[in-house]
Design a protein around this motif. Structure first.
Motif, PDB file in Angstrom:
ATOM      1  N   SER A  87       0.861  -1.187   0.000  1.00  0.00           N
ATOM      2  CA  SER A  87       0.000   0.000   0.000  1.00  0.00           C
ATOM      3  C   SER A  87       0.893   1.231   0.000  1.00  0.00           C
ATOM      4  O   SER A  87       2.089   1.151   0.279  1.00  0.00           O
ATOM      5  CB  SER A  87      -0.932   0.009   1.211  1.00  0.00           C
ATOM      6  OG  SER A  87      -0.197  -0.083   2.410  1.00  0.00           O
ATOM      7  N   VAL A  88       0.295   2.353  -0.338  1.00  0.00           N
ATOM      8  CA  VAL A  88       1.037   3.607  -0.372  1.00  0.00           C
ATOM      9  C   VAL A  88       0.236   4.641   0.409  1.00  0.00           C
ATOM     10  O   VAL A  88      -0.980   4.725   0.290  1.00  0.00           O
ATOM     11  CB  VAL A  88       1.335   4.046  -1.825  1.00  0.00           C
ATOM     12  CG1 VAL A  88       0.072   4.339  -2.600  1.00  0.00           C
ATOM     13  CG2 VAL A  88       2.274   5.218  -1.862  1.00  0.00           C
ATOM     14  N   ILE A 148       2.638   5.676  -8.632  1.00  0.00           N
ATOM     15  CA  ILE A 148       3.432   4.532  -8.173  1.00  0.00           C
ATOM     16  C   ILE A 148       2.547   3.304  -8.021  1.00  0.00           C
ATOM     17  O   ILE A 148       2.882   2.212  -8.489  1.00  0.00           O
ATOM     18  CB  ILE A 148       4.166   4.868  -6.854  1.00  0.00           C
ATOM     19  CG1 ILE A 148       5.302   5.844  -7.146  1.00  0.00           C
ATOM     20  CG2 ILE A 148       4.684   3.599  -6.176  1.00  0.00           C
ATOM     21  CD1 ILE A 148       5.954   6.423  -5.911  1.00  0.00           C
ATOM     22  N   MET A 149       1.392   3.468  -7.398  1.00  0.00           N
ATOM     23  CA  MET A 149       0.517   2.313  -7.186  1.00  0.00           C
ATOM     24  C   MET A 149      -0.010   1.777  -8.515  1.00  0.00           C
ATOM     25  O   MET A 149      -0.116   0.564  -8.701  1.00  0.00           O
ATOM     26  CB  MET A 149      -0.634   2.685  -6.253  1.00  0.00           C
ATOM     27  CG  MET A 149      -1.409   1.488  -5.748  1.00  0.00           C
ATOM     28  SD  MET A 149      -0.442   0.103  -5.071  1.00  0.00           S
ATOM     29  CE  MET A 149       0.348   0.827  -3.651  1.00  0.00           C
ATOM     30  N   ILE A 179       5.781  10.291   0.392  1.00  0.00           N
ATOM     31  CA  ILE A 179       4.958   9.088   0.322  1.00  0.00           C
ATOM     32  C   ILE A 179       5.599   8.026   1.207  1.00  0.00           C
ATOM     33  O   ILE A 179       6.820   7.913   1.274  1.00  0.00           O
ATOM     34  CB  ILE A 179       4.917   8.553  -1.121  1.00  0.00           C
ATOM     35  CG1 ILE A 179       4.324   9.584  -2.058  1.00  0.00           C
ATOM     36  CG2 ILE A 179       4.140   7.253  -1.204  1.00  0.00           C
ATOM     37  CD1 ILE A 179       4.605   9.260  -3.510  1.00  0.00           C
ATOM     38  N   LEU A 180       4.774   7.233   1.868  1.00  0.00           N
ATOM     39  CA  LEU A 180       5.272   6.078   2.602  1.00  0.00           C
ATOM     40  C   LEU A 180       4.755   4.843   1.878  1.00  0.00           C
ATOM     41  O   LEU A 180       3.553   4.684   1.698  1.00  0.00           O
ATOM     42  CB  LEU A 180       4.780   6.095   4.054  1.00  0.00           C
ATOM     43  CG  LEU A 180       5.418   5.040   4.948  1.00  0.00           C
ATOM     44  CD1 LEU A 180       5.731   5.619   6.320  1.00  0.00           C
ATOM     45  CD2 LEU A 180       4.523   3.825   5.088  1.00  0.00           C
ATOM     46  N   PHE A 181       5.688   4.009   1.417  1.00  0.00           N
ATOM     47  CA  PHE A 181       5.338   2.808   0.664  1.00  0.00           C
ATOM     48  C   PHE A 181       5.532   1.589   1.546  1.00  0.00           C
ATOM     49  O   PHE A 181       6.647   1.318   1.986  1.00  0.00           O
ATOM     50  CB  PHE A 181       6.200   2.712  -0.596  1.00  0.00           C
ATOM     51  CG  PHE A 181       5.802   1.605  -1.529  1.00  0.00           C
ATOM     52  CD1 PHE A 181       4.525   1.531  -2.050  1.00  0.00           C
ATOM     53  CD2 PHE A 181       6.713   0.638  -1.903  1.00  0.00           C
ATOM     54  CE1 PHE A 181       4.156   0.517  -2.922  1.00  0.00           C
ATOM     55  CE2 PHE A 181       6.363  -0.383  -2.771  1.00  0.00           C
ATOM     56  CZ  PHE A 181       5.089  -0.442  -3.276  1.00  0.00           C
TER      57      PHE A 181
END
Length: 195
Positions: A87-88, A148-149, A179-181
Motif C-alpha cells: 500500500s502507499v 506509483i501504485m 509518500i510512505l510505501f
C-alpha cells in the motif's frame, strides 16, 4: 529514498527472523540502482547502512537536499496475520481506518526506540503561505502515490484500497512531496516469503 528504521530500531520482524531495517535498506539500494541506471533520476538515500536516524532527521535530509519526492520504504507487521499486501500512504491527520492509525502510531514511535526524547513543541502557528504550500505538497504527494501504485499494482499483491492516508511523521515536510510505501506485511507468511 528513505529505508525505514535502522540501528537499534529493527522495525517489524518476520517469523523467519528477517528484520524490516535490513529488508528496507536492501530494497532501497536496489531501487536506487535501477532508477539511476535509467539516466533520468538523481537518487539519494537517507541512510546507506545500519545507522539509526530520528524521524525529524529523515525529513530534514529531504528538505536540505531539495528533494522532489521523499519515498519512505517500510514493511510492517500486524496482529491479524491475514492482513497482507502493499500500500502507499500520503499524509492526513485523519487516517483511512483504524488499522492505518495503528500502523502510523507504531512507525511514529521510532524516535522513542532510538532513545530520542522530543523537546517541548512550539505552539502550532501556521500562516496562510505555509498552509497553501502544504496543500500543494499534499496534492503532489497524492499524484505521485497514485502513479506509483498504478505501476506496481499489476505486479504485486496489494491491499484492498491500496491508496491510503495516515499521519506518519516522515510525511510532514511542508515543501517536499512525501509518500510512505508499505512493501507488505512481515507478519503474513505469503508477504514475508515474497519480500
Amino acid at each position: 529514498l528513505d529505508p525505514g528504521h535502522g540501528g537499534v530500531d529493527v522495525g517489524a520482524t518476520a517469523s523467519n527472523g528477517i528484520e524490516e531495517k535490513i529488508l528496507t535498506l536492501a530494497f532501497a539500494r536496489r531501487l536506487q540502482e535501477i532508477l539511476i541506471n535509467t539516466g533520468r533520476f538523481d537518487v539519494a538515500l537517507t541512510r546507506d547502512n545500519a545507522t539509526f536516524l530520528r524521524l525529524e532527521e529523515r525529513v530534514q535530509l529531504a528538505r536540505a537536499n531539495k528533494a522532489n519526492l521523499l519515498l519512505s520504504i517500510h514493511a510492517d507487521s500486524f496482529e491479524d496475520l491475514a492482513v497482507r499486501g502493499a500500500s502507499v500512504y500520503t499524509r492526513d491527520e485523519l487516517a483511512t481506518d483504524v488499522l492505518d492509525h495503528v500502523l502510523a502510531e507504531q512507525e511514529n514511535r521510532a524516535d522513542l526506540v532510538g532513545g530520542f526524547v522530543p523537546t517541548e513543541a512550539e505552539p502550532a502557528i501556521v500562516d496562510l503561505l505555509v498552509d497553501l504550500m502544504r496543500r500543494e505538497t499534499r496534492r503532489q504527494s497524492f499524484i505521485a502515490a497514485s502513479a506509483i501504485m498504478d505501476q506496481v499494482q499489476p505486479s504485486i499483491y496489494v491491499r484492498r484500497f491500496p491508496r491510503r492516508r495516515a499521519d506518519f511523521y516522515v510525511l510532514q515536510s511542508p515543501e517536499v512531496p512525501s509518500i510512505l510505501f508499505e512493501l507488505g506485511f512481515l507478519s503474513n507468511e505469503e508477504d514475508a516469503r515474497n519480500l
